[in-house]
Design an enzyme around this catalytic site. Structure first.
Site, PDB file in Angstrom:
ATOM      1  N   LEU A 137      45.988  16.874 109.912  1.00 13.05           N
ATOM      2  CA  LEU A 137      46.091  15.436 109.477  1.00 13.05           C
ATOM      3  C   LEU A 137      47.409  15.082 109.792  1.00 13.05           C
ATOM      4  O   LEU A 137      48.591  15.454 109.312  1.00 13.05           O
ATOM      5  CB  LEU A 137      45.968  15.200 107.906  1.00 13.05           C
ATOM      6  CG  LEU A 137      45.990  13.796 107.361  1.00 13.05           C
ATOM      7  CD1 LEU A 137      44.742  12.925 108.193  1.00 13.05           C
ATOM      8  CD2 LEU A 137      45.892  13.846 106.032  1.00 13.05           C
ATOM      9  N   HIS A 240      55.612  21.195 102.872  1.00  9.42           N
ATOM     10  CA  HIS A 240      56.668  20.335 103.522  1.00  9.42           C
ATOM     11  C   HIS A 240      56.668  19.143 102.855  1.00  9.42           C
ATOM     12  O   HIS A 240      55.679  18.539 102.421  1.00  9.42           O
ATOM     13  CB  HIS A 240      56.067  20.199 104.875  1.00  9.42           C
ATOM     14  CG  HIS A 240      57.247  19.831 105.904  1.00  9.42           C
ATOM     15  ND1 HIS A 240      57.355  18.547 105.782  1.00  9.42           N
ATOM     16  CD2 HIS A 240      58.152  20.182 106.892  1.00  9.42           C
ATOM     17  CE1 HIS A 240      58.374  18.147 106.699  1.00  9.42           C
ATOM     18  NE2 HIS A 240      58.508  19.360 107.355  1.00  9.42           N
TER      19      HIS A 240
END
Length: 322
Positions: A137, A240
């Site tokens: 994504l 992240h």
């Protein structure tokens, strides 16, 4: 049921579709914006061309049960630009084992010293062999508004609902892990010494050549996290910063974290039962000239067509029969 009256396919709306060969330059431009660490969108023309060909071959195949198919979807703007990507793997472990670290806890007790010590341990496992995976994504920075991220993310579940027999009973998502100053503290402490390369170099090799090198070189004994540097321990199961929105979307669909993490950067691996994913569960067929599904929720999606003709739109309004 009929196609909802509020849905106008002719409207100039962004939509999601399967990738085509002529998307290669657009994908390469997107890959250059990722900063590395995205296995499904490597900044390498030849590898991206191979992924496009793999996706097209998977769509063309007559599938009875999931084997080793890969589906790459792109978000296209109303004016024809490719603004993002999302991908699906039909079955992990079909070609080579899928590796994860499983976090567990162990306690040591000494009666002589009247002391106990509890710590987490990382076990190298293949628990997700046979599962399907959603990933890849990525949105262009200029497109990260107006619900386009949710459209792109949820289009994968509409694709699953429209092609259910092509996927397994469990779906996972392997999120990018925490980085500091462009490097992964987990990689530097755990895997880097065995591979003799930097994190981004190893991740690119994985994207281009597969992960057999992991089986060849990765340490197989349990790892006591208490022996790792604090930065590496803190990265275990931590996404992240750019993956936090993706994690929230996954959690909204019913994905949960149960102690599995990526072997490269220790990013969290979340999982869900396929038929319990919110968008899959809430999708329903409607009458139309093309095979059509509508997600029955506050932000409805419409999916039309199958295989290479598959398209998904997000539209405002309430679902109702027309």
């Amino acid at each position: 049921m009929t196609v909802p009256a509020w849905f106008d396919r002719s409207a100039d709306l962004p939509f999601v579709r399967p990738v085509r060969a002529d998307d290669l330059d657009a994908l390469l431009a997107l890959a250059a914006l990722t900063g590395g660490g995205m296995t499904n969108l490597p900044p390498d023309r030849e590898t991206l061309a191979e992924k496009i060909a793999w996706s097209e071959a998977s769509l063309a195949a007559d599938i009875a049960t999931p084997a080793n198919e890969f589906y790459l979807l792109v978000l296209q703007s109303g004016d024809g630009r490719v603004l993002g990507t999302a991908s699906l793997f039909s079955r992990l472990g079909a070609k080579w084992p899928f590796y994860s670290y499983k976090v567990s806890r162990v306690t040591h007790v000494s009666r002589d010293l009247d002391r106990s010590f509890s710590t987490e341990i990382l076990h190298l496992v293949n628990d997700f062999d046979g599962a399907s995976e959603v990933g890849g994504l990525f949105l262009h920075p200029d497109a990260r508004a107006g619900g386009l991220g949710a459209l792109l993310a949820r289009s994968r579940y509409m694709f699953i609902a429209q092609h259910r027999r092509r996927f397994g009973d469990v779906v996972i998502a392997d999120l990018r892990g925490w980085v500091e100053d462009g490097s992964s503290p987990f990689w530097e402490a755990v895997a880097g010494p065995f591979f003799g390369s930097g994190f981004l170099e190893a991740d690119l090799h994985n994207a281009m050549h597969g992960n057999q090198f992991i089986a060849d070189l990765m340490p197989r004994y349990p790892i006591y996290t208490s022996m790792l540097p604090a930065a590496a321990r803190g990265a275990i199961g931590r996404p992240h910063e750019n993956s936090v929105p993706a994690l929230k979307l996954l959690q909204a669909e019913g994905f949960v974290y149960e102690g599995y993490c990526d072997i490269f950067d220790a990013g969290p691996t979340v999982q869900a039962r396929t038929d319990q994913i919110r968008t899959v569960r809430q999708s329903r067929p409607v009458e139309a000239a093309l095979p059509t599904l509508v997600s029955d929720d506050a932000q409805p999606l419409v999916a039309q067509g199958r295989e290479s003709a598959f398209r998904v739109w997000q539209v405002a309004g309430e679902t109702r029969s027309g």
